[in-house]
Design a protein around this motif. Sequence first.
Motif, short mmCIF file in Angstrom:
data_model
loop_
_atom_site.label_atom_id
_atom_site.label_comp_id
_atom_site.label_asym_id
_atom_site.label_seq_id
_atom_site.Cartn_x
_atom_site.Cartn_y
_atom_site.Cartn_z
N TRP A 222 -25.86 55.38 4.93
CA TRP A 222 -26.15 56.11 3.96
C TRP A 222 -27.50 56.43 3.82
CZ3 TRP A 222 -25.74 51.27 2.81
CH2 TRP A 222 -26.60 50.65 1.52
N ALA B 223 -22.63 53.68 -2.18
CA ALA B 223 -22.72 54.40 -1.41
C ALA B 223 -22.36 56.02 -1.55
CB ALA B 223 -22.13 54.56 0.15
N ASN C 58 -20.66 49.26 1.34
CA ASN C 58 -21.53 49.48 -0.31
C ASN C 58 -20.72 50.32 -0.93
OD1 ASN C 58 -23.01 50.34 -2.58
ND2 ASN C 58 -24.82 51.26 -1.12
N ASN D 247 -20.22 58.57 4.53
CA ASN D 247 -21.53 58.81 3.78
C ASN D 247 -22.43 59.92 3.90
OD1 ASN D 247 -21.06 56.65 2.00
ND2 ASN D 247 -21.60 55.47 3.57
#
Length: 608
Positions: A604, A51, A48, A258
Amino acid sequence: MRRLAIVIFACLIVPSTGFSQEKTWYHGTSIVEPVKYPEGFAHFDYVNVDAPKGGDLRLSASGTFDTLNPVLEKGELASGLSPRLSLVTETLMKPSLDEIDAEYGLLAEAVHYPDDYSFATYRLRPEARWADGQPVTPEDVVFSFERFKELTPQYAVYYAHVVKAEKTGERDVTFTFDEKNNRELPKIIGQLDILPKHWWEGTGSDGKPRDITRTTLEPVMGSGPYRIADFKPGAYVRYELRDDYWGKDLNVNIGYHNFRTVTYTYYADLDVEFEIFRAGNTDFWLENKAMRWANSYDFPAVANGDVKREMIENDYRSSGVMVGFIPNMRRDKFKNRQVRQALNYAFDFEELNKTLFFEQYKRIDSYFYGSDLASAGLPSGQELQILEQYRDRIPPEIFTAPYKNPVAGDQTKLRENLRQAIALFREGGYEIRNGRMTNTKTGEPFVFEILLGGPTIEPVALSFSEKLRQIGVGVSVRVVDQAQYTNRVRSFDYDVIYLGWAQSLHPGNEQRDYWGSNAATSEGSRNYAGISDPVVDDLIQQIIFAKDRDTLVATTKALDRVLLANAYVVPSYTLRASRLAYRSWLQHPEELPTYSNGFPDIWWAKAQ
């Protein structure tokens, strides 16, 4: 980062296109097929890219720790620092989680090697920096290779054929090999963790010169995304994301790292760890007990959705496995093959699966279980041709009967299995005298200890020992703390242990560490059984130098049959999926990478 399956992968290398000067340089390496991602790719498909960076991830760890030095096979290393999975240090290359065994430049921007694979040169990124701002240099790479190989037995075996590392350019490091056409050697160099030479050879916080040959509780420095922010020996260690991390915008790192902090808190007991998770004081739990997964998730956080549960197969798609009770053949009593075979007839998996495991598990019947490398049926074709070379040196049943574990599950079947075990003990020179299995020559009873590093397998070991006692074999089960267990395993100080080996789909040099004769006498190796067999050594060589995939598969299956027939392990069981429980604020990509659950690397924290 910590992953839920720690596996050393080995593979054949196929060059990718890209990065060229006067030599051919490759931005990534893979197995039989070309790498998926082209030079200059933006990011891995499975991450992602949006994120958020934030959140405090709280994890638990078992046992204790007393060192922050990732090089030594001494002491108990703190979670989060294990080589290849470290939050603080980095490797030359980084694996892709949606390819079977591809990796791309991390500290190194490219690699070059000739057609005969006699050496490999890695070119470092000019922007790569240590946490103190100094550049990562070829001298750091040479230092790291030499120290790991010198001080860590597993690396000494793994890199046995890498004979030299030297600086060959401003940013270039060349590794020389003592054998040609071993296509795996350039690959495994990419897995090397790199350490800061100037830091380790400098003065510590106590004013004394640092010593990499000794354990330390000084927070180590690296080039990675996190730094050690706080710790208490044996209690906890907390990592903090570095705002000045040099590689945060690198394509292979987009969508990774993250969490703002990652904290591991230590507990002496797994049941206590789970209760801490239930109480809401840790955020993620990898379930390792079938009974607990079936019966113990009725607490309010599950009912109201604050805790999620998932069964995920991804971690197992690119690997095989063997796990079980491993007799130590360095002990004379286990050197006889019939005696080792007899032990398997006393293991009643079917009863355990019904009473303890809620029918969740399958019995393992291959050293490469769950992969296309597992042998089955009778050998034929190329596999048979390979085995024919050793017909007079391997058990004859390899050619006449497929390997099968004994099946019990009721008293009739168990009694028959135990009768077979007694017959095998008799062939091995034992008989029952006054209710005890006894050596007919020495008069010594057959007794041994099963050593465990925690209570999880204790009910299984107790069941196994109770069946053996029915035929006069004296078995004790001893559970010790993780530190003592680790030290005893490293020094081969045990009768029987419960452990195993993960296998990639492209086995190679690590097989020497698992089953090779040299590893049998190398403390710290993973040749737990003490296997020393010229046939096994020869098959390992053929695997490493297999000219194509078909030959690799056939040779690996042949090795599998030889290992199984020699009864080096009493195979246990496996579940080919990860059972995960976690707080609902933890998020992961909707489609996880094909070959990993990605925790915590690409997960995350949901914005609160």
